[in-house]
Design a protein around this motif. Structure first.
Motif, mmCIF file in Angstrom:
data_model
loop_
_atom_site.group_PDB
_atom_site.id
_atom_site.type_symbol
_atom_site.label_atom_id
_atom_site.label_comp_id
_atom_site.label_asym_id
_atom_site.label_seq_id
_atom_site.Cartn_x
_atom_site.Cartn_y
_atom_site.Cartn_z
ATOM 1 N N UNK A 151 0.856 -1.192 0.000
ATOM 2 C CA UNK A 151 0.000 0.000 0.000
ATOM 3 C C UNK A 151 0.884 1.230 0.000
ATOM 4 N N UNK A 152 0.572 2.141 -0.844
ATOM 5 C CA UNK A 152 1.285 3.417 -0.881
ATOM 6 C C UNK A 152 0.411 4.460 -0.214
ATOM 7 N N UNK A 153 0.998 5.206 0.678
ATOM 8 C CA UNK A 153 0.287 6.281 1.353
ATOM 9 C C UNK A 153 1.308 7.335 1.737
ATOM 10 N N UNK A 154 0.983 8.580 1.502
ATOM 11 C CA UNK A 154 1.900 9.671 1.830
ATOM 12 C C UNK A 154 1.796 9.989 3.316
ATOM 13 N N UNK A 155 2.650 9.349 4.087
ATOM 14 C CA UNK A 155 2.629 9.562 5.535
ATOM 15 C C UNK A 155 3.224 10.899 5.932
ATOM 16 N N UNK A 156 3.881 11.582 4.989
ATOM 17 C CA UNK A 156 4.504 12.865 5.324
ATOM 18 C C UNK A 156 3.467 13.933 5.664
ATOM 19 N N UNK A 157 2.209 13.668 5.388
ATOM 20 C CA UNK A 157 1.169 14.627 5.758
ATOM 21 C C UNK A 157 0.958 14.654 7.267
ATOM 22 N N UNK A 158 1.490 13.666 7.968
ATOM 23 C CA UNK A 158 1.393 13.631 9.427
ATOM 24 C C UNK A 158 2.636 14.274 10.027
ATOM 25 N N UNK A 159 2.437 15.100 11.022
ATOM 26 C CA UNK A 159 3.541 15.873 11.595
ATOM 27 C C UNK A 159 4.617 15.010 12.245
ATOM 28 N N UNK A 160 4.275 13.800 12.617
ATOM 29 C CA UNK A 160 5.239 12.930 13.293
ATOM 30 C C UNK A 160 5.632 11.714 12.456
ATOM 31 N N UNK A 161 5.498 11.808 11.143
ATOM 32 C CA UNK A 161 5.828 10.685 10.254
ATOM 33 C C UNK A 161 7.266 10.222 10.436
#
Length: 115
Positions: free
Chosen positions: A57-67
């Motif tokens: 699964x690809x998901x842009x986790x960088x949108x979360x401040x604590x990625x």
């Protein structure tokens, strides 16, 4: 099992042995399982991801401040959890190293079961 803190007499021994044998869980070290320690959000994500056969699964986790706080072992699992809608952030954070609450775990299981 090679964990010094899990005995064949423990009520959960068979469950731990099964999950280890299936590659779903590991200990926190080669010799320690830590059955009494709270599980983190990223640890639960990893267990559920492995239980579901480690789907891509690809998901842009960088949108979360604590990625950046997500452990490398949990990156794919956390991406899958977010992409599949099983885990949501809170105030822009995933809180990967926070202990998962019983309520959070229950919500995730309900989402997995489509309830």
């Amino acid at each position: 099992l090679s964990f010094e803190d899990v005995s064949a007499d423990d009520w959960y021994y068979d469950a731990v042995a099964w999950a280890v044998g299936e590659g779903i869980v590991t200990g926190i070290s080669e010799t320690e399982f830590a059955p009494g320690r709270a599980m983190t959000r990223q640890e639960l994500a990893t267990v559920l991801w492995r239980f579901n056969k480690s789907p891509a699964a690809k998901s842009d986790l960088s949108v979360f401040t604590d990625a950046a706080n997500i452990g490398s072992f949990a990156e794919n699992a956390m991406a899958w959890m977010v992409k599949s809608g099983l885990m949501n952030g809170s105030n822009g954070a995933l809180r990967p190293k926070a202990a998962i609450t019983r309520a959070e775990a229950a919500a995730i299981f309900c989402r997995m079961l489509g309830l």
